[in-house]
Design a protein around this motif. Structure first.
Motif, short mmCIF file in Angstrom:
data_model
loop_
_atom_site.label_atom_id
_atom_site.label_comp_id
_atom_site.label_asym_id
_atom_site.label_seq_id
_atom_site.Cartn_x
_atom_site.Cartn_y
_atom_site.Cartn_z
N GLU A 180 -1.90 -27.08 -14.20
CA GLU A 180 -2.69 -26.24 -13.29
C GLU A 180 -3.03 -24.90 -13.94
O GLU A 180 -4.15 -24.40 -13.80
CB GLU A 180 -1.92 -26.02 -11.98
CG GLU A 180 -2.74 -25.37 -10.89
CD GLU A 180 -2.06 -25.39 -9.53
OE1 GLU A 180 -2.61 -24.78 -8.60
OE2 GLU A 180 -0.98 -26.01 -9.42
N LEU A 181 -2.07 -24.35 -14.68
CA LEU A 181 -2.33 -23.08 -15.36
C LEU A 181 -3.32 -23.25 -16.51
O LEU A 181 -4.21 -22.42 -16.71
CB LEU A 181 -1.01 -22.49 -15.88
CG LEU A 181 -0.01 -22.08 -14.80
CD1 LEU A 181 1.31 -21.65 -15.43
CD2 LEU A 181 -0.57 -20.96 -13.93
N VAL A 182 -3.16 -24.33 -17.27
CA VAL A 182 -4.09 -24.61 -18.37
C VAL A 182 -5.52 -24.72 -17.86
O VAL A 182 -6.46 -24.19 -18.45
CB VAL A 182 -3.68 -25.89 -19.12
CG1 VAL A 182 -4.78 -26.32 -20.09
CG2 VAL A 182 -2.38 -25.68 -19.88
N LEU A 183 -5.69 -25.39 -16.72
CA LEU A 183 -7.02 -25.60 -16.16
C LEU A 183 -7.59 -24.31 -15.54
O LEU A 183 -8.81 -24.12 -15.52
CB LEU A 183 -6.99 -26.70 -15.11
CG LEU A 183 -6.72 -28.11 -15.65
CD1 LEU A 183 -6.48 -29.08 -14.51
CD2 LEU A 183 -7.88 -28.58 -16.51
N ALA A 184 -6.71 -23.44 -15.05
CA ALA A 184 -7.18 -22.22 -14.38
C ALA A 184 -7.62 -21.14 -15.36
O ALA A 184 -8.57 -20.40 -15.08
CB ALA A 184 -6.08 -21.68 -13.47
N PHE A 185 -6.96 -21.06 -16.53
CA PHE A 185 -7.21 -19.96 -17.45
C PHE A 185 -8.10 -20.38 -18.61
O PHE A 185 -8.14 -21.55 -19.00
CB PHE A 185 -5.87 -19.42 -17.99
CG PHE A 185 -5.17 -18.52 -17.02
CD1 PHE A 185 -5.33 -17.15 -17.06
CD2 PHE A 185 -4.36 -19.06 -16.03
CE1 PHE A 185 -4.70 -16.32 -16.15
CE2 PHE A 185 -3.72 -18.25 -15.11
CZ PHE A 185 -3.89 -16.87 -15.17
N ARG A 186 -8.80 -19.40 -19.15
CA ARG A 186 -9.64 -19.67 -20.33
C ARG A 186 -8.80 -20.13 -21.50
O ARG A 186 -9.19 -21.01 -22.27
CB ARG A 186 -10.41 -18.39 -20.72
CG ARG A 186 -11.32 -18.58 -21.93
CD ARG A 186 -12.02 -17.30 -22.31
NE ARG A 186 -11.09 -16.26 -22.73
CZ ARG A 186 -10.54 -16.18 -23.95
NH1 ARG A 186 -10.81 -17.11 -24.87
NH2 ARG A 186 -9.72 -15.20 -24.25
N ALA A 187 -7.61 -19.52 -21.66
CA ALA A 187 -6.71 -19.90 -22.74
C ALA A 187 -5.27 -19.67 -22.30
O ALA A 187 -4.99 -18.78 -21.49
CB ALA A 187 -7.01 -19.08 -24.00
N LEU A 188 -4.36 -20.48 -22.83
CA LEU A 188 -2.93 -20.32 -22.58
C LEU A 188 -2.21 -20.38 -23.91
O LEU A 188 -2.46 -21.26 -24.73
CB LEU A 188 -2.43 -21.42 -21.63
CG LEU A 188 -1.00 -21.27 -21.11
CD1 LEU A 188 -0.87 -21.89 -19.72
CD2 LEU A 188 0.01 -21.89 -22.05
N ARG A 189 -1.31 -19.43 -24.13
CA ARG A 189 -0.60 -19.31 -25.41
C ARG A 189 0.91 -19.27 -25.17
O ARG A 189 1.37 -18.83 -24.12
CB ARG A 189 -1.05 -18.05 -26.16
CG ARG A 189 -2.54 -18.01 -26.46
CD ARG A 189 -2.92 -18.98 -27.55
NE ARG A 189 -4.34 -18.92 -27.88
CZ ARG A 189 -5.25 -19.77 -27.43
NH1 ARG A 189 -4.90 -20.74 -26.60
NH2 ARG A 189 -6.53 -19.64 -27.78
N ARG A 190 1.69 -19.71 -26.19
CA ARG A 190 3.15 -19.74 -26.11
C ARG A 190 3.73 -19.12 -27.39
O ARG A 190 4.31 -19.82 -28.22
CB ARG A 190 3.64 -21.17 -25.96
CG ARG A 190 3.17 -21.87 -24.71
CD ARG A 190 3.41 -23.38 -24.76
NE ARG A 190 4.83 -23.71 -24.88
CZ ARG A 190 5.64 -23.89 -23.85
NH1 ARG A 190 5.18 -23.78 -22.61
NH2 ARG A 190 6.91 -24.22 -24.04
N PRO A 191 3.63 -17.81 -27.60
CA PRO A 191 4.04 -17.23 -28.88
C PRO A 191 5.54 -17.03 -29.06
O PRO A 191 6.01 -16.91 -30.18
CB PRO A 191 3.31 -15.89 -28.92
CG PRO A 191 3.11 -15.55 -27.49
CD PRO A 191 2.92 -16.85 -26.75
N GLY A 192 6.33 -16.92 -27.98
CA GLY A 192 7.77 -16.96 -28.16
C GLY A 192 8.56 -15.67 -28.15
O GLY A 192 9.67 -15.63 -28.66
N SER A 193 8.03 -14.59 -27.56
CA SER A 193 8.80 -13.36 -27.38
C SER A 193 8.33 -12.70 -26.09
O SER A 193 7.21 -12.22 -26.01
CB SER A 193 8.61 -12.39 -28.55
OG SER A 193 9.09 -11.09 -28.22
#
Length: 276
Positions: A180-193
């Motif tokens: 749902e978040l992936v579809l709602a936002f232009r981009a989703l990132r998981r950088p880790g901090s």
């Protein structure tokens, strides 16, 4: 005479800046070098001698410059019994540090009477210093204002959800939330901090961030920096039977840059918090 609150806040910020800078070079030199990796809770929760040594050096600097201190560090636990409480994460993003990924930081916050009044996040590799006190927020000494896209469809969200433990606990529901978040936002990132992610929201380099498994040393500095830069920080009681007294004691959060309004993110985040 009693020190004026804003003057005390500025002084504590300067101490935090000095403490972070005191370990910058030793961590830069260790990064991408050979290192022994130990584990805490499991194989995904890593720690190195550099975390421990940096925390000791930061603690020594803080107690030298403000003896009336109590320090809570990720690696060493609580030390001291002074009136100023410090929250220290010597390397937030240790897994990135170990893997040679240049997205990790030093996070230091100072609280008086339970309220954070000074905060510093240092990205040692980029040499970016994010700081805040009761007077405002700064990036490398210049005033900082958070600025986000108005709508989710134009925005970038940073989140580590779901991690392995959350997937084990929530299964397919966690994947549905993520979708749902992936579809709602232009981009989703998981950088880790978490701390550095939140600093990027404060600087306007990302629009929003969300986390659901954090500790006080992860978010205490970042929260003040986001708020003082004009962003919004919403603490979430994740898996906590009672709502904590202080926002940095909450296990979850949503942060949104100035001008952003993200209803899907808030709805999903509250659902995650409610069932955890």
């Amino acid at each position: 005479m009693t020190e004026e609150p804003h003057a005390r806040s500025r002084r504590l910020r300067e101490i935090a800046e000095g403490a972070a800078r005191s370990v910058q070079e030793q961590l830069r030199e260790a990064f991408r070098g050979r290192m022994t990796v130990d584990h805490k809770r499991d194989a995904r929760d890593v720690v190195t001698v550099h975390d421990k040594n940096a925390e000791k050096a930061i603690a020594a600097y803080i107690f030298e410059h403000e003896p009336d201190s109590r320090l809570l560090g990720e690696e060493g636990g609580a030390v001291g019994d002074g009136s100023v409480s410090w929250f220290v994460d010597p390397i937030d993003g240790t897994s990135n540090f170990v893997d040679g990924i240049a997205f990790w930081c030093i996070s230091i916050a100072a609280a008086v009477d339970g309220e954070v009044v000074a905060a510093v996040i240092l990205d040692p590799m980029a040499d970016d210093l994010f700081a805040a006190d009761l007077d405002g927020a700064w990036l490398n000494g210049s005033a900082m204002r958070s600025n986000a896209a108005k709508a989710e469809a134009e925005a970038t969200l940073i989140t580590g959800y779901p991690n392995a433990r959350q997937l084990s606990a929530h299964g397919g529901v966690a994947l549905t939330d993520f979708a749902e978040l992936v579809l709602a936002f232009r981009a989703l990132r998981r950088p880790g901090s978490a701390a550095l992610t939140l600093a990027h929201v404060a600087a306007g380099w990302a629009d929003a961030a969300a986390g659901f498994s954090v500790n006080p040393w992860d978010v205490s500095a970042a929260e003040l920096i986001v708020r003082q830069a004009g962003g919004t920080y919403v603490p979430l009681a994740v898996g906590q039977s009672e709502r904590p007294a202080h926002s940095y004691e909450h296990r979850g959060y949503v942060a949104v840059g100035g001008g952003g309004s993200y209803p899907t993110l808030m709805a999903v985040a509250r659902d995650i918090a409610a069932r955890s």
